[in-house]
Every structure is written in C-alpha cells, then in structure tokens.
Design a protein around this motif. Structure first.
Motif, PDB file in Angstrom:
ATOM      1  N   TYR A   1       0.671  -1.279  -0.079  1.00  0.00           N
ATOM      2  CA  TYR A   1       0.239   0.538  -0.219  1.00  0.00           C
ATOM      3  C   TYR A   1       0.683   1.359   0.010  1.00  0.00           C
TER       4      TYR A   1
ATOM      5  N   SER B   1      -6.086   4.674  -0.660  1.00  0.00           N
ATOM      6  CA  SER B   1      -4.949   4.252  -1.980  1.00  0.00           C
ATOM      7  C   SER B   1      -4.945   5.509  -2.968  1.00  0.00           C
TER       8      SER B   1
ATOM      9  N   MET C   1      -1.690   5.096  -5.691  1.00  0.00           N
ATOM     10  CA  MET C   1      -2.420   4.267  -6.456  1.00  0.00           C
ATOM     11  C   MET C   1      -1.074   5.003  -7.839  1.00  0.00           C
ATOM     12  N   TYR C   2      -1.621   5.649  -7.846  1.00  0.00           N
ATOM     13  CA  TYR C   2      -1.024   6.645  -9.589  1.00  0.00           C
ATOM     14  C   TYR C   2      -0.101   6.427  -9.581  1.00  0.00           C
TER      15      TYR C   2
ATOM     16  N   TRP D   1       2.534   4.293  -8.194  1.00  0.00           N
ATOM     17  CA  TRP D   1       2.388   2.941  -8.733  1.00  0.00           C
ATOM     18  C   TRP D   1       2.249   2.694 -10.458  1.00  0.00           C
ATOM     19  N   GLU D   2       0.896   3.616 -10.753  1.00  0.00           N
ATOM     20  CA  GLU D   2       0.697   3.269 -12.270  1.00  0.00           C
ATOM     21  C   GLU D   2       2.084   4.106 -13.294  1.00  0.00           C
TER      22      GLU D   2
ATOM     23  N   LYS E   1       2.338  -2.786 -10.769  1.00  0.00           N
ATOM     24  CA  LYS E   1       1.160  -3.196 -10.740  1.00  0.00           C
ATOM     25  C   LYS E   1       0.765  -3.080  -9.161  1.00  0.00           C
ATOM     26  N   TYR E   2      -0.063  -2.020  -9.116  1.00  0.00           N
ATOM     27  CA  TYR E   2      -0.736  -1.514  -7.846  1.00  0.00           C
ATOM     28  C   TYR E   2      -1.358  -2.985  -7.124  1.00  0.00           C
ATOM     29  N   SER E   3      -1.262  -3.637  -6.108  1.00  0.00           N
ATOM     30  CA  SER E   3      -2.091  -5.191  -6.267  1.00  0.00           C
ATOM     31  C   SER E   3      -3.499  -5.099  -4.862  1.00  0.00           C
TER      32      SER E   3
ATOM     33  N   ALA F   1      -5.463  -2.706  -5.669  1.00  0.00           N
ATOM     34  CA  ALA F   1      -6.413  -1.444  -6.278  1.00  0.00           C
ATOM     35  C   ALA F   1      -7.922  -2.107  -5.888  1.00  0.00           C
ATOM     36  N   ASP F   2      -8.604  -3.165  -5.375  1.00  0.00           N
ATOM     37  CA  ASP F   2      -9.307  -3.346  -5.362  1.00  0.00           C
ATOM     38  C   ASP F   2     -10.005  -2.841  -3.744  1.00  0.00           C
TER      39      ASP F   2
END
Ligand code: SF4
Length: 248
Positions: free
Chosen positions: A35, A206, A209-210, A212-213, A218-220, A222-223
């Motif tokens: 995270y 999150s 997250m952007y 990581w992208e 890959k952001y594991s 995301a869900d």
C-alpha cells in the motif's frame, strides 16, 4: 560533513508526531509495502542531496510555530537507512533544543555493528520513535512488505529495554491487516512493552496508486476499500488505545 538524500520536506506537519512539526522525508526504502503511497521514495540513489546544516537552517525558519510540543520529525522512505546523517542531524537539533522524532518501519535494525553502535548513539539524540508495525504475523508481514518481521520486533524490544518513548502505528487494510485475531496479538505485544505512549490506527487509502502506475508497477490493492471510521474506532478500542498516556 554527511549529506542526506532527501525525498521531500513538509513545513507544517500535524500527523507525524506531537504538535506542529517540520517533517523531513528521506529518500530510499528496502521494504515494498503493497500500500506504499510513496513508491517514488524507494530508489536509494534518488532524491536531492543536502547537508544537515542546510536542512537545519531551513527548518529553523519555522521554529516559532512548534510551540512547546512540536519539533522535527524525520520520516521516509526509511530514515534508518541514512543513520550517519541522522546522527549528525539530530545531534545538531538537540544542541538547538529541538524535540526530535523518527518515523520508521525499523526494517534496517540489527544488533550487528556498526549499525547497532550508531543506533545506540542516535537514541541519545532522539526523543520519540514512531514505529510502524505493518503486521504482527511474520508470514503476513513478509507477504505485505517483502521483508521479515523479527528484527523489527527486536528493535521494539531494544527500545523498551532503554525506556525510549515509542508510538506504535498500524495501517488498517481490509483483508490484509484487519483480522481480529491479529489485532489482538498486536494488542498483547504492545502491552508486553513498557515504553509505548500511544497507538495509532491509520486507515488504508489508495492515494498513491497513481504513482505505482506512473512507475509502471502493478498496484495489488486496487480493489481494496478504505476501512470505515467505525471499524477504525472499533480497532482502537480492541487495542485499548485510550489507555496509553499520549492518546488524544
Ligand atoms: S516502509 Fe514506508 S516507504 Fe517503505 S515501502 Fe513501506 S510504506 Fe513505503
């Protein structure tokens, strides 16, 4: 003179230790927390290089805002990876009468020299450590961060043995670190220490997250949804967080 590799600085930090603080985020981390909201801080040779003197002179511009409780926090990345700089910087901070805090995940801690003797010395200039315990279960810790837990626990035992004040932190991630059984094990561990002044439960988010992208990773998670305020409250109650002296 030792220089530091800096990720960023925050002049009015309010969530990284007591009071209003100048927060220095150092570059470099060997953990790989799923995270992590600052994966751009991982690269050991990234960031900008600055001397302890330069940073302290800059931070001192904000001293009047720190009041009686505030001061300087060094966070990361992982600050203990730059222990030589920390030693020089915190020695100078203490000479200037500044309250010093390290925000760490304690991954680099070892009782082997030269690290251990430097760490012992660093503790003479450190008022408080905020130690992020990612997961109290060794296997889950490894899965979440890709590093082992044992030396982190050992660091906390050592800090207890020298009565160094500690705030424990735990990031609550649904499906990963919010299992009731693990929370109770964490509580038991915290209660076995005598130097814990506060336990903080930080809700997972999150926001990173952007990054990581942008870095092509890959952001594991995301869900995964952030926990509700009620669940955070419930976990604080399970941990008996209100019983610690710095709880507010
Ligand atoms: S310890 Fe902190 S900086 Fe390092 S990967 Fe984990 S969250 Fe990111």
């Amino acid at each position: 003179m030792t220089t530091a590799r800096i990720h960023s600085m925050e002049t009015f930090g309010s969530v990284d230790g007591p009071g209003v603080r100048f927060v220095l985020f150092l570059q470099g981390c060997r953990m790989r927390c799923r995270y992590c909201h600052n994966p751009d801080s991982w690269k050991l040779d990234g960031g900008e290089e600055k001397s302890a003197e330069e940073i302290l002179n800059y931070a001192l511009r904000y001293k009047s805002y720190w009041g009686t409780q505030g001061g300087i926090t060094v966070s990361g990345g992982e600050p203990l990876l730059q222990i030589d700089f920390l030693l020089e910087f915190f020695k100078a901070c203490k000479e200037a009468g500044i309250h010093t805090t390290i925000d760490t995940a304690a991954g680099p801690f070892t009782r082997e020299v030269p690290f251990f003797s430097k760490f012992e010395k660093l503790m003479q200039y450190t008022d408080l450590l905020m130690v992020d315990v990612k997961d109290i279960d060794p296997e889950r810790h490894l899965d979440l961060t890709r590093v082992k837990l044992d030396n982190i626990i050992d660091c906390l035992r050592f800090l207890d043995s020298i009565s160094k004040p500690v705030w424990l932190r735990h990031v609550l991630v649904a499906g990963y670190t919010d299992d009731d059984g693990e929370i109770l094990r964490f509580k038991e561990f915290a209660q076995s220490l005598h130097n814990v002044r506060k336990i903080e439960v930080l809700p997972y988010h999150s926001f990173g997250m952007y990054k990581w992208e942008a870095l092509g990773m890959k952001y594991s998670l995301a869900d995964v949804e952030p926990p509700s305020a009620e669940r955070v409250e419930q976990v604080l109650n399970m941990l008996d967080a209100q019983s610690y002296p710095d709880y507010k």
